[in-house]
Design a protein around this motif. Sequence first.
Motif, mmCIF file in Angstrom:
data_model
loop_
_atom_site.group_PDB
_atom_site.id
_atom_site.type_symbol
_atom_site.label_atom_id
_atom_site.label_comp_id
_atom_site.label_asym_id
_atom_site.label_seq_id
_atom_site.Cartn_x
_atom_site.Cartn_y
_atom_site.Cartn_z
ATOM 1 N N GLY A 179 -14.600 2.901 -0.030
ATOM 2 C CA GLY A 179 -13.719 2.928 -1.300
ATOM 3 C C GLY A 179 -12.907 4.145 -1.017
ATOM 4 N N THR A 180 -12.968 5.064 -0.193
ATOM 5 C CA THR A 180 -11.848 5.923 0.315
ATOM 6 C C THR A 180 -10.977 5.754 0.874
ATOM 7 O OG1 THR A 180 -13.465 7.392 1.505
ATOM 8 C CG2 THR A 180 -13.568 8.104 -0.679
ATOM 9 N N GLY A 181 -10.746 4.526 1.480
ATOM 10 C CA GLY A 181 -9.542 4.157 2.275
ATOM 11 C C GLY A 181 -8.460 3.836 1.424
ATOM 12 N N SER A 182 -7.338 3.274 2.128
ATOM 13 C CA SER A 182 -6.112 3.117 1.493
ATOM 14 C C SER A 182 -6.226 1.957 0.403
ATOM 15 C CB SER A 182 -4.993 2.661 2.504
ATOM 16 O OG SER A 182 -4.493 3.547 3.372
ATOM 17 N N LEU A 183 -6.712 0.784 0.867
ATOM 18 C CA LEU A 183 -6.998 -0.278 -0.183
ATOM 19 C C LEU A 183 -8.170 -0.090 -1.142
ATOM 20 C CD1 LEU A 183 -6.171 -3.224 -0.601
ATOM 21 C CD2 LEU A 183 -8.234 -3.741 -0.005
ATOM 22 N N GLY A 184 -9.250 0.802 -0.763
ATOM 23 C CA GLY A 184 -10.142 1.180 -1.633
ATOM 24 C C GLY A 184 -9.539 1.886 -2.833
ATOM 25 N N ARG A 185 -8.763 2.998 -2.567
ATOM 26 C CA ARG A 185 -8.281 3.856 -3.605
ATOM 27 C C ARG A 185 -7.505 3.081 -4.475
ATOM 28 N NH1 ARG A 185 -7.701 9.269 -1.393
ATOM 29 N NH2 ARG A 185 -5.613 9.512 -2.246
ATOM 30 N N ALA A 186 -6.666 1.975 -3.677
ATOM 31 C CA ALA A 186 -5.671 1.112 -4.773
ATOM 32 C C ALA A 186 -6.542 0.431 -5.556
ATOM 33 C CB ALA A 186 -4.725 0.486 -3.829
ATOM 34 N N LEU A 187 -7.500 -0.115 -5.077
ATOM 35 C CA LEU A 187 -8.534 -0.881 -5.934
ATOM 36 C C LEU A 187 -9.098 -0.233 -6.936
ATOM 37 C CD1 LEU A 187 -10.464 -2.986 -2.981
ATOM 38 C CD2 LEU A 187 -9.092 -3.958 -4.821
ATOM 39 N N ILE A 188 -9.492 0.976 -6.815
ATOM 40 C CA ILE A 188 -9.941 1.820 -7.917
ATOM 41 C C ILE A 188 -9.095 2.005 -8.841
ATOM 42 C CG2 ILE A 188 -10.818 4.375 -8.590
ATOM 43 C CD1 ILE A 188 -11.874 4.475 -5.324
ATOM 44 N N LYS A 189 -7.716 2.416 -8.480
ATOM 45 C CA LYS A 189 -6.759 2.519 -9.581
ATOM 46 C C LYS A 189 -6.367 1.426 -10.302
ATOM 47 C CE LYS A 189 -1.725 3.826 -9.937
ATOM 48 N NZ LYS A 189 -0.544 4.167 -9.214
ATOM 49 N N TYR A 190 -6.535 0.243 -9.593
ATOM 50 C CA TYR A 190 -6.194 -1.110 -10.255
ATOM 51 C C TYR A 190 -7.200 -1.576 -11.222
ATOM 52 C CZ TYR A 190 -5.604 -5.927 -11.100
ATOM 53 O OH TYR A 190 -5.387 -7.296 -11.493
ATOM 54 N N LEU A 191 -8.656 -1.252 -11.014
ATOM 55 C CA LEU A 191 -9.565 -1.670 -11.923
ATOM 56 C C LEU A 191 -9.773 -0.403 -13.221
ATOM 57 C CD1 LEU A 191 -12.341 -2.181 -9.399
ATOM 58 C CD2 LEU A 191 -11.556 -3.936 -10.912
ATOM 59 N N MET A 192 -9.262 0.585 -12.776
ATOM 60 C CA MET A 192 -9.249 1.653 -13.921
ATOM 61 C C MET A 192 -8.218 1.391 -14.944
ATOM 62 S SD MET A 192 -10.057 5.086 -11.930
ATOM 63 C CE MET A 192 -10.158 6.083 -13.631
ATOM 64 N N GLU A 193 -6.993 0.821 -14.557
ATOM 65 C CA GLU A 193 -5.900 0.673 -15.326
ATOM 66 C C GLU A 193 -5.735 -0.879 -16.008
ATOM 67 O OE1 GLU A 193 -2.443 1.614 -13.098
ATOM 68 O OE2 GLU A 193 -2.845 3.796 -13.213
ATOM 69 N N ASN A 194 -6.410 -1.887 -15.157
ATOM 70 C CA ASN A 194 -6.273 -3.190 -15.610
ATOM 71 C C ASN A 194 -7.476 -4.308 -15.716
ATOM 72 O OD1 ASN A 194 -3.076 -3.445 -14.888
ATOM 73 N ND2 ASN A 194 -3.947 -2.408 -13.321
ATOM 74 N N SER A 195 -8.626 -3.433 -15.830
ATOM 75 C CA SER A 195 -9.771 -4.264 -16.120
ATOM 76 C C SER A 195 -10.681 -3.444 -17.103
ATOM 77 C CB SER A 195 -10.691 -4.170 -15.088
ATOM 78 O OG SER A 195 -11.193 -3.033 -14.384
ATOM 79 N N VAL B 246 -0.741 -4.009 5.976
ATOM 80 C CA VAL B 246 -0.450 -3.503 4.688
ATOM 81 C C VAL B 246 0.536 -2.302 4.935
ATOM 82 C CG1 VAL B 246 -1.319 -2.463 2.624
ATOM 83 C CG2 VAL B 246 -2.716 -4.099 3.818
ATOM 84 N N MET B 247 1.633 -2.680 4.254
ATOM 85 C CA MET B 247 2.676 -1.654 4.267
ATOM 86 C C MET B 247 2.521 -0.255 3.566
ATOM 87 S SD MET B 247 6.836 -2.073 3.482
ATOM 88 C CE MET B 247 7.123 -3.169 4.893
ATOM 89 N N GLY B 248 2.459 0.823 3.923
ATOM 90 C CA GLY B 248 2.139 2.041 3.389
ATOM 91 C C GLY B 248 0.596 2.457 3.502
ATOM 92 N N SER B 249 -0.203 1.718 4.105
ATOM 93 C CA SER B 249 -1.427 1.986 4.375
ATOM 94 C C SER B 249 -1.587 3.164 5.013
ATOM 95 C CB SER B 249 -2.374 1.143 4.756
ATOM 96 O OG SER B 249 -2.032 0.514 5.983
ATOM 97 N N ARG B 250 -2.818 3.920 5.158
ATOM 98 C CA ARG B 250 -3.177 4.765 6.010
ATOM 99 C C ARG B 250 -3.022 4.277 7.504
ATOM 100 N NH1 ARG B 250 -8.049 6.281 4.549
ATOM 101 N NH2 ARG B 250 -9.243 5.326 6.285
ATOM 102 N N GLY B 251 -2.371 4.918 8.366
ATOM 103 C CA GLY B 251 -2.571 4.611 9.800
ATOM 104 C C GLY B 251 -0.916 3.681 9.967
ATOM 105 N N SER B 252 -0.066 3.503 9.076
ATOM 106 C CA SER B 252 0.940 2.690 8.991
ATOM 107 C C SER B 252 1.923 3.623 10.066
ATOM 108 C CB SER B 252 1.631 2.544 7.742
ATOM 109 O OG SER B 252 2.911 1.916 7.934
ATOM 110 N N VAL B 253 2.630 2.741 10.813
ATOM 111 C CA VAL B 253 3.419 3.363 11.707
ATOM 112 C C VAL B 253 4.820 3.907 10.990
ATOM 113 C CG1 VAL B 253 5.059 1.226 12.139
ATOM 114 C CG2 VAL B 253 4.834 2.938 14.042
#
Length: 325
Positions: free
Chosen positions: A14-30, A171-178
């Motif tokens: 849950g602290t990875g790039s997608l996990g963080r984005a999922l948390i934000k989405y769930l808090m704001e849209n669910s 995933v563009m903009g994720s951690r580890g992106s070039v």
Amino acid sequence: MSQLDNSSVLITGGTGSLGRALIKYLMENSKVRRIAIYSRDELKQHNLRNEIGENERLRWFIGDIRDLERLKRALHGVDFVIHAAALKQVDTGEYNPMEFIKTNILGSQNVIDASIEAGVKKLVALSTDKASSPINLYGATKLTADKLFVAANNYSHSYGTTFSVVRYGNVMGSRGSVIPLWKSLADSGQPLPITDLRMTRFWISIEQAVRFVMESLEIMHGGELYVPRIPSMRIVDLASAVAPDAQLEEVGMRPGEKLHEEMISADDSRRTFLIGDRYVVTPVVAEWGYKSPKGTQMPEGVAYQSQTNDLWMSKEDIRNFLTEI
């Protein structure tokens, strides 16, 4: 009304790039009642808690998916699981194969077993384009995990738990992106390293990935492997969009790296249907009474690959994309 209303959701990794984005989405849209973040890095959890601030809907679990007993504790009372935890660096996996096997395969089986025991309703596992016709250890472990999650439905349905998989590209903009690396090099006047100038990749924004995961969780019946219909891009076009005046330096492909990526193999195409903006790959063995979806069947023997995709991002599309991340 959503299935997620007043539910408890746990996100592994849950602290990875997608996990963080999922948390934000769930808090704001669910209307999710409780969001449990399960990850092994206390510093990342600490930083994320400081970033988000205290919130009564959030629960924080330090734990590794290799630890079955800890997973069982964390999953108590959980309704839905999004499984994002994995070791992902391709070259690291080539040098440390058993560690990837322990996390990506054995850890995934732990998530399956703990979810069934806890009475989880639905679990969606995140995959990667590297899992289709894999040539590296990371892709091979993710393909194995995909098959574990799909096959788990053969015995989990009687317990009331269903499993599906979501597979997408970079995933563009994720951690580890070039992209941050290239920007830094361009600012200092250095050339941009590219492993092969012919290289192509699928690409998706982190916001698109989050929406696709959440939509798949809502519509899944169990056993599906969902693949978004997304555009490809040429890596040289991405480099040009990031730093138009920078020189490009071809440095050779890394261990386990593909020239082009693939999300659905030619052999899997006979079991694949296009429904709206996504492909649905149906299971090889489905003893729980799975019914194939109604959609357009993919032509048999045709792989879904980045270099033969019919959707492409132009340089202008990429530049517009980069201004939003």
